[in-house]
Design an enzyme around this catalytic site. Structure first.
Site, PDB file in Angstrom:
ATOM      1  N   HIS A  15      -1.380  -6.970   9.299  1.00 24.24           N
ATOM      2  CA  HIS A  15      -1.026  -5.591   8.922  1.00 24.24           C
ATOM      3  C   HIS A  15      -2.165  -4.587   9.157  1.00 24.24           C
ATOM      4  CE1 HIS A  15       2.410  -7.452   6.941  1.00 24.24           C
ATOM      5  NE2 HIS A  15       1.604  -8.197   6.229  1.00 24.24           N
TER       6      HIS A  15
HETATM    7  C1  BDR Z   1       0.021  -4.836   2.943  1.00 22.68           C
HETATM    8  O1  BDR Z   1      -0.041  -5.438   1.654  1.00 22.68           O
HETATM    9  C2  BDR Z   1      -1.228  -6.154   1.488  1.00 22.68           C
HETATM   10  O2  BDR Z   1      -1.001  -7.414   0.947  1.00 22.68           O
HETATM   11  C3  BDR Z   1      -1.892  -6.218   2.833  1.00 22.68           C
HETATM   12  O3  BDR Z   1      -3.304  -6.137   2.695  1.00 22.68           O
HETATM   13  C4  BDR Z   1      -1.348  -5.017   3.561  1.00 22.68           C
HETATM   14  O4  BDR Z   1      -2.130  -3.871   3.332  1.00 22.68           O
HETATM   15  C5  BDR Z   1       1.168  -5.454   3.695  1.00 22.68           C
HETATM   16  O5  BDR Z   1       2.365  -5.270   3.001  1.00 22.68           O
END
Ligand code: BDR
Ligand code: CA
Length: 311
Positions: free
Chosen positions: A241
């Site tokens: 992500h």
């Molecule tokens: C987002 O949620 C967090 O767990 C990750 O770091 C990312 O920013 C993805 O949904």
């Protein structure tokens, strides 16, 4: 070309850590002015320490790290240890950082830096939007000094915490609403994009093959992270992500999207934290975000591996 003045707001978190490494490996492109941390993947006491640890790993211990808000605006904090482990950086044991967190509060730093700057500053947000919302509420004039904000959060189609909502937005939907309604130049990188950028075993091997202390740590973090996600979504690797935000700043040609209206659901219990993306212009509302839809995942991974090699 001069390096882009940048502040990263984050909740490390494994993918936040990889995003920080990508930024720290790119000083010619990004002038990282500071890192603010927020409660999210793990509590604030850990996210702030994790940010310091990653700066040290990258050989940049002097980079100022600020602790921001310890909880969302209205809701109790929801964390994600099941993805990032109890420390937030599962898979590697880092030494205790030699530097301390800055004494100034993260929100105070955001306001001061944005107020004093001659040149507008870009914000990269990798966690719940609490710090940015509080800064905007406390000092609305900073909106004019934010060049743009690139947000990892939300989903065009399906969420990852609930069928409707993605983690960063779900944790603090009211903060997200403040930020999305602040009239900022906002780019949204949602799950629909990050689920195209997968940490496949081949890509993990490429990172490992760099054979440096940084690449070894990055590979160990990524090997642990998201194995559950890959299984859950039936994907050949975990979605990556937060590094997409930094990759977008470094190589925007790898991404494409459209200017669209995005509203945040803050009332419904079923769809709380949903990013309602008006793809077919049914609301008649003007766009408030550049919504990224497509990404060249090989390009992102090539960039990441290339830059990690520099650390
Ligand atoms: C987002 O949620 C967090 O767990 C990750 O770091 C990312 O920013 C993805 O949904
Ligand atoms: Ca994050």
């Amino acid at each position: 070309m001069t390096a882009l003045p940048l502040i990263i707001d984050c909740d490390p978190g494994v993918d936040d850590a990889i995003a920080l490494l990508l930024a720290l490996a790119s000083p010619e492109d990004l002038n990282l002015l500071g890192i603010t941390t927020v409660a999210g993947n793990v509590p604030l006491s850990l996210t702030q320490q994790n940010a310091l640890k990653i700066c040290e790993l990258a050989g940049r211990p002097e980079l100022p790290v600020f602790a921001g808000c310890p909880r969302p605006l209205l809701r109790p904090l929801l964390t994600a240890e099941h993805v990032h482990g109890t420390t937030g950086l599962e898979g590697v044991t880092f030494p205790n950082p030699s530097r301390a967190i800055q004494p100034q509060h993260g929100v105070a730093f955001l306001i001061e830096r944005l107020t004093q700057t001659q040149q507008p500053i870009t914000l990269a947000t990798l966690g719940p939007l609490t710090n940015i919302a509080v800064a905007l509420i406390q000092e609305p004039a900073i909106a004019h000094q934010i060049d743009r904000i690139v947000v990892m959060g939300g989903a065009i189609t399906q969420g990852n915490v609930t069928p409707a909502a993605e983690f960063n937005i779900y944790v603090d939907p009211q903060a997200a609403q403040v930020v999305f309604e602040a009239g900022l130049d906002l780019t949204l990188i949602s799950l629909d994009v990050t689920h195209q950028v997968l940490t496949t075993p081949e890509r993990l091997d490429q990172i490992r093959a760099l054979n440096t202390p940084v690449s070894a740590a990055a590979a160990s973090l990524l090997a642990y992270y998201g194995t559950a996600d890959a299984e859950r979504y039936g994907l050949p690797g975990a979605p990556l992500h937060d590094p997409c935000v930094i990759a977008y700043l470094l190589a925007p040609h790898l991404f494409s999207g459209r200017a669209l209206r995005v509203d945040i659901e803050v009332n419904s219990c079923l769809t709380l934290g949903q990013t309602l993306v008006d793809r077919w212009q049914s609301t008649g509302q003007p766009p408030n975000a550049q919504v990224i839809e497509q990404v060249d995942a090989d390009g992102v991974y090539d960039l990441l591996i290339n830059r990690l090699a520099k650390l």
